[in-house]
Design a protein around this motif. Structure first.
Motif, short mmCIF file in Angstrom:
data_model
loop_
_atom_site.label_atom_id
_atom_site.label_comp_id
_atom_site.label_asym_id
_atom_site.label_seq_id
_atom_site.Cartn_x
_atom_site.Cartn_y
_atom_site.Cartn_z
N GLU A 84 -4.40 45.01 24.70
CA GLU A 84 -4.72 44.08 25.79
C GLU A 84 -6.23 43.89 25.82
O GLU A 84 -6.98 44.85 25.96
CB GLU A 84 -4.22 44.64 27.12
CG GLU A 84 -4.55 43.78 28.31
CD GLU A 84 -3.97 42.39 28.21
OE1 GLU A 84 -4.76 41.43 28.18
OE2 GLU A 84 -2.73 42.28 28.13
N PHE A 85 -6.69 42.66 25.64
CA PHE A 85 -8.12 42.40 25.53
C PHE A 85 -8.71 41.67 26.73
O PHE A 85 -9.85 41.24 26.69
CB PHE A 85 -8.40 41.58 24.26
CG PHE A 85 -8.07 42.33 23.00
CD1 PHE A 85 -8.84 43.41 22.59
CD2 PHE A 85 -6.97 41.97 22.24
CE1 PHE A 85 -8.53 44.10 21.43
CE2 PHE A 85 -6.67 42.66 21.08
CZ PHE A 85 -7.44 43.73 20.68
N LYS A 86 -7.97 41.50 27.79
CA LYS A 86 -8.49 40.82 28.97
C LYS A 86 -9.36 41.79 29.77
O LYS A 86 -8.87 42.75 30.34
CB LYS A 86 -7.35 40.30 29.83
CG LYS A 86 -6.53 39.21 29.15
CD LYS A 86 -5.39 38.72 30.05
CE LYS A 86 -4.58 37.64 29.36
NZ LYS A 86 -3.44 37.18 30.20
N LEU A 87 -10.65 41.51 29.79
CA LEU A 87 -11.60 42.39 30.45
C LEU A 87 -11.89 41.90 31.85
O LEU A 87 -12.46 40.83 32.04
CB LEU A 87 -12.90 42.46 29.65
CG LEU A 87 -14.03 43.29 30.25
CD1 LEU A 87 -13.60 44.74 30.40
CD2 LEU A 87 -15.28 43.18 29.40
N PRO A 88 -11.48 42.64 32.89
CA PRO A 88 -11.77 42.24 34.27
C PRO A 88 -13.27 42.32 34.55
O PRO A 88 -13.88 43.38 34.41
CB PRO A 88 -11.01 43.28 35.11
CG PRO A 88 -10.10 43.97 34.14
CD PRO A 88 -10.74 43.89 32.80
N LYS A 89 -13.90 41.21 34.90
CA LYS A 89 -15.35 41.17 35.12
C LYS A 89 -15.79 42.04 36.28
O LYS A 89 -16.88 42.61 36.27
CB LYS A 89 -15.79 39.72 35.34
CG LYS A 89 -15.61 38.84 34.11
CD LYS A 89 -16.10 37.42 34.38
CE LYS A 89 -15.92 36.55 33.15
NZ LYS A 89 -16.37 35.15 33.38
N ASP A 90 -14.93 42.14 37.29
CA ASP A 90 -15.31 42.92 38.46
C ASP A 90 -15.12 44.42 38.27
O ASP A 90 -15.38 45.21 39.18
CB ASP A 90 -14.50 42.45 39.68
CG ASP A 90 -13.00 42.62 39.48
OD1 ASP A 90 -12.56 42.56 38.31
OD2 ASP A 90 -12.28 42.80 40.47
N GLU A 91 -14.66 44.83 37.08
CA GLU A 91 -14.44 46.25 36.83
C GLU A 91 -15.20 46.71 35.59
O GLU A 91 -14.77 47.59 34.86
CB GLU A 91 -12.93 46.51 36.67
CG GLU A 91 -12.16 46.23 37.96
CD GLU A 91 -10.66 46.35 37.77
OE1 GLU A 91 -10.18 46.11 36.65
OE2 GLU A 91 -9.97 46.68 38.75
#
Length: 299
Positions: free
Chosen positions: A207-214
């Motif tokens: 899974e490569f979706k990087l949460p910007k707020d984390e």
């Protein structure tokens, strides 16, 4: 080089299958179950039963537990300093501490050191990381989850019913015994499925979706897991003057990516499932490069 191309190809196939929806959503779980229930026990029976016991066998155990203890203490300190939530702290206590010692450790370390490293990989995985997953992992997921309860009997049951652990106990009793040719052939065939199935399963779960707020906990997890953990392993081996295959395997095991099973455990406990998936996804890719750097460092 061929081994690394093989690793990348198998992972890419898994990721490709995921993107084009060739398989059902739970196929990665099925592959992991096959590896855990059949492939890994076969490999353990082959490798551990022929292991010659010496002090070297204790090195992976000592290093693995030492690395996990110090990593967990660092996670707690950093989480308190950065005021991470209980949910994120619990997730970090899993993915930043537990290493991918079998699914990635097996093919990568075997590519560096050959078949002689397999026994030490198994010891690090079974007597180190697996026991920690079954005990420490179960406790952390329960402690940081508002809905899960834990008892000593649950932990004990998880340990004694885990197929690779059962295989480990059997292999220790059979140590030094030569299997009949027919049984050895079957075990060899089954154990050969560990690496391809495990790598395809890794690709299916990336899974490569990087949460910007984390970004902060994401960076903390990968820095501790990919850099601090192997440095702890190097320090331990340096202090005790361990410089052999067992110590080198242990250092590279500590440098592996976060354990996918730990991320799955975090998700099931409701501990930042999106973030844990991103950490594992990027961690797998980054670890190819960071583990190579540590391999060069300990040559």
């Amino acid at each position: 080089m061929e081994n690394f191309l093989y690793i990348v190809l198998m992972m890419f196939l898994g990721y490709f299958f995921k993107r084009v929806n060739i398989f059902e959503r739970d196929v990665a779980t099925s592959l992991n179950q096959f590896v855990i229930y059949i492939s890994l026990p076969a490999l353990i029976l082959l490798q551990i039963s022929q292991l010659t016991f010496s002090f070297d066998i204790l090195i992976p155990v000592i290093v693995s537990w030492s690395v996990m203890v110090f990593s967990a203490l660092i996670v707690l300190a950093v989480s308190r300093m950065m005021e991470f939530s209980k949910e994120i702290t619990g997730m970090l206590m899993l993915v930043a501490v537990l290493t991918n010692s079998s699914f990635l450790g097996l093919p990568i370390i075997q590519a560096y050191y050959g078949a002689e490293a397999l026994a030490y990989i198994m010891v690090y995985d079974q007597l180190g990381v697996f026991l920690a997953l079954a005990t420490y992992g179960t406790f952390v997921s329960a402690f940081y989850s508002a809905t899960t309860k834990i008892t000593p009997s649950i932990i004990g049951y998880k340990i004694i019913t885990f197929p690779p652990f059962i295989a480990l106990i059997v292999a220790l009793f059979l140590n030094g015994i030569t299997f009949p040719a027919s049984i050895e052939l079957v075990l060899n065939s089954l154990s050969a499925t560990v690496i391809p199935l495990a790598l395809v399963a890794v690709g299916l779960q990336l899974e490569f979706k990087l949460p910007k707020d984390e970004l902060k906990p994401f960076s903390v997890a990968l820095f501790i897991k990919l850099f601090i953990a192997p440095l702890i392993a190097i320090a331990i081996c340096y202090i005790f003057a361990w410089d052999n295959l067992a110590s080198k395997v242990s250092i590279l095991e500590a440098a592996m990516a976060p354990m996918i099973t730990a991320a799955a455990m975090a998700s099931m406990a409701g501990l930042s499932p999106r973030l844990s998936s991103a950490i594992v996804g990027y961690g797998v890719i980054f670890s190819f490069f960071t583990s190579y750097l540590f391999y060069l460092l300990i040559l």
